[in-house]
Design an enzyme around this catalytic site. Sequence first.
Site, PDB file in Angstrom:
ATOM      1  N   LYS A 192       4.361  43.738  23.203  1.00  0.00           N
ATOM      2  CA  LYS A 192       3.578  43.584  21.968  1.00  0.00           C
ATOM      3  C   LYS A 192       2.119  43.987  22.152  1.00  0.00           C
ATOM      4  O   LYS A 192       1.499  44.508  21.229  1.00  0.00           O
ATOM      5  CB  LYS A 192       3.685  42.154  21.452  1.00  0.00           C
ATOM      6  N   LYS A 223      16.393  45.721  20.879  1.00  0.00           N
ATOM      7  CA  LYS A 223      16.823  44.518  20.148  1.00  0.00           C
ATOM      8  C   LYS A 223      16.638  44.697  18.639  1.00  0.00           C
ATOM      9  O   LYS A 223      15.680  45.337  18.200  1.00  0.00           O
ATOM     10  CB  LYS A 223      15.944  43.357  20.643  1.00  0.00           C
ATOM     11  N   LYS A 244      13.004  41.458  13.776  1.00  0.00           N
ATOM     12  CA  LYS A 244      12.586  41.371  12.377  1.00  0.00           C
ATOM     13  C   LYS A 244      11.231  42.004  12.103  1.00  0.00           C
ATOM     14  O   LYS A 244      10.929  42.355  10.968  1.00  0.00           O
ATOM     15  CB  LYS A 244      12.622  39.917  11.893  1.00  0.00           C
TER      16      LYS A 244
HETATM   17  P1  TYM Z   1      12.098  34.787  16.901  1.00  0.00           P
HETATM   18  O1  TYM Z   1      11.482  34.329  15.628  1.00  0.00           O
HETATM   19  O2  TYM Z   1      11.821  36.178  17.353  1.00  0.00           O
HETATM   20  O3  TYM Z   1      13.666  34.625  16.820  1.00  0.00           O
HETATM   21  C1  TYM Z   1      14.271  33.411  16.398  1.00  0.00           C
HETATM   22  C2  TYM Z   1      15.551  33.205  17.194  1.00  0.00           C
HETATM   23  O4  TYM Z   1      16.431  34.313  17.004  1.00  0.00           O
HETATM   24  C3  TYM Z   1      16.788  34.863  18.268  1.00  0.00           C
HETATM   25  N1  TYM Z   1      16.899  36.323  18.115  1.00  0.00           N
HETATM   26  C4  TYM Z   1      17.979  37.032  18.458  1.00  0.00           C
HETATM   27  N2  TYM Z   1      19.158  36.668  18.982  1.00  0.00           N
HETATM   28  C5  TYM Z   1      20.071  37.657  19.205  1.00  0.00           C
HETATM   29  N3  TYM Z   1      19.836  38.971  18.908  1.00  0.00           N
HETATM   30  C6  TYM Z   1      18.655  39.368  18.380  1.00  0.00           C
HETATM   31  N4  TYM Z   1      18.450  40.641  18.076  1.00  0.00           N
HETATM   32  C7  TYM Z   1      17.666  38.385  18.127  1.00  0.00           C
HETATM   33  N5  TYM Z   1      16.412  38.433  17.613  1.00  0.00           N
HETATM   34  C8  TYM Z   1      15.956  37.156  17.622  1.00  0.00           C
HETATM   35  C9  TYM Z   1      15.648  34.514  19.206  1.00  0.00           C
HETATM   36  O5  TYM Z   1      16.060  34.541  20.555  1.00  0.00           O
HETATM   37  C10 TYM Z   1      15.305  33.130  18.708  1.00  0.00           C
HETATM   38  O6  TYM Z   1      16.182  32.181  19.278  1.00  0.00           O
HETATM   39  N6  TYM Z   1       9.231  32.761  20.459  1.00  0.00           N
HETATM   40  C11 TYM Z   1      10.308  32.508  19.522  1.00  0.00           C
HETATM   41  C12 TYM Z   1      10.038  31.408  18.531  1.00  0.00           C
HETATM   42  C13 TYM Z   1       9.660  30.103  19.125  1.00  0.00           C
HETATM   43  C14 TYM Z   1      10.537  29.150  19.696  1.00  0.00           C
HETATM   44  C15 TYM Z   1       9.726  28.040  20.048  1.00  0.00           C
HETATM   45  C16 TYM Z   1      11.917  29.158  19.930  1.00  0.00           C
HETATM   46  C17 TYM Z   1       8.420  29.561  19.159  1.00  0.00           C
HETATM   47  N7  TYM Z   1       8.446  28.319  19.703  1.00  0.00           N
HETATM   48  C18 TYM Z   1      10.284  26.912  20.648  1.00  0.00           C
HETATM   49  C19 TYM Z   1      12.464  28.013  20.545  1.00  0.00           C
HETATM   50  C20 TYM Z   1      11.654  26.912  20.894  1.00  0.00           C
HETATM   51  C21 TYM Z   1      10.564  33.761  18.719  1.00  0.00           C
HETATM   52  O7  TYM Z   1       9.728  34.605  18.610  1.00  0.00           O
HETATM   53  O8  TYM Z   1      11.766  33.770  18.073  1.00  0.00           O
END
Ligand code: TYM
Length: 332
Positions: free
Chosen positions: A112, A197, A200
């Site tokens: 990023k 990946k 979003k």
């Molecule tokens: P984020 O918002 O990018 O994604 C949310 C959840 O979706 C999963 N995910 C995926 N799983 C499979 N294939 C994909 N292409 C894919 N894209 C996203 C992510 O692994 C996630 O589980 N840093 C985290 C958010 C966060 C968080 C936390 C998560 C902040 N604090 C505490 C757990 C606990 C994030 O950016 O997720």
Amino acid sequence: MTRILSGIKPTGHLTLGNYLGALRRWVDEDQHQAEALFCVVDLHALTVEHDPARVRRLSRQAATLMLAAGLDPARCTVFVQSHVDEHARLSYLLECVAVDGEMRRMIQYKEKSARARSAGQGVRLSLLTYPVLMAADILAYRADEVPVGDDQAQHVELTRDLAERFNQRYGRTFVVPKATHPAVAARVMDLQNPLDKMGKSHEATAGIIYLLDEPDAIARKLRRAVTDSEPGVSYDREARPGVANLLEILSSCTGELPEKLAEAYDGGGALKAAVAEAVVELLRPLRARHAELSADQGFVDGVLREGAARARAVARPTVDAAYAAIGLLPPA
Ligand code: TYM
């Protein structure tokens, strides 16, 4: 009882990756088996260039989709990160435990920050400290498990390190959590670029299925999915990433193993059509429920208000204990 915490960042419309990698398991398993808390991690959305009105809109949309997918406020706590001050309070303490080298090693930071630089934007300091805030999200609740997709494994590993370091230096305060991942579709790949990946916040949207896409948009994106020129269908993640991704999506929808599914289709066209049908059916109830809930924002706001109160009550004693343990004078 096991405690579970996870979150979604409102940086774009939620995707099939978010659903198959995380949200669906929260709904089908986690909320039934554990004391579970799920948050829209809006503070994390401020780590890259952002439009305030869009973040606000996406935060509400993410919460609405989480409920539409089936999170039940009677079974779990749904809230918005910024509504609970404990996250930011604890994040600062953990910054005093973390060192900069371990932050710079994070894959997502490298990707990023490179993206921000190439767009001529500054790299926000909060992007570097992002994993510390994420650790605070988890540790404040003394969560045992963190159900996430594969891409978050490194962040949860760092969270474990920080918890252990803090406990060792200042006395046992935090639970050392572990990440859990789904058996298939832990990393759903972009349909146009199956080496990347499905994310979003990516700008090119042709390879991304959004949870609120219309059925014909889903079918079109799948029809145009990039595969390869090999004949037939076989499951090989290394050699045939595009086909493997489609098989994993189908596997995640149907519960059949990808290897088994590969035997059932003799061509890419038939496979794509089957995936499209399965995904459309999987998302149909979610879209319908989202439309209903969007018309009842009062309900969603009420869930979030109550969720924040519950979350605060869980997090506060742990964060207060961390303040005392690290050497801060308690208010008289
Ligand atoms: P984020 O918002 O990018 O994604 C949310 C959840 O979706 C999963 N995910 C995926 N799983 C499979 N294939 C994909 N292409 C894919 N894209 C996203 C992510 O692994 C996630 O589980 N840093 C985290 C958010 C966060 C968080 C936390 C998560 C902040 N604090 C505490 C757990 C606990 C994030 O950016 O997720």
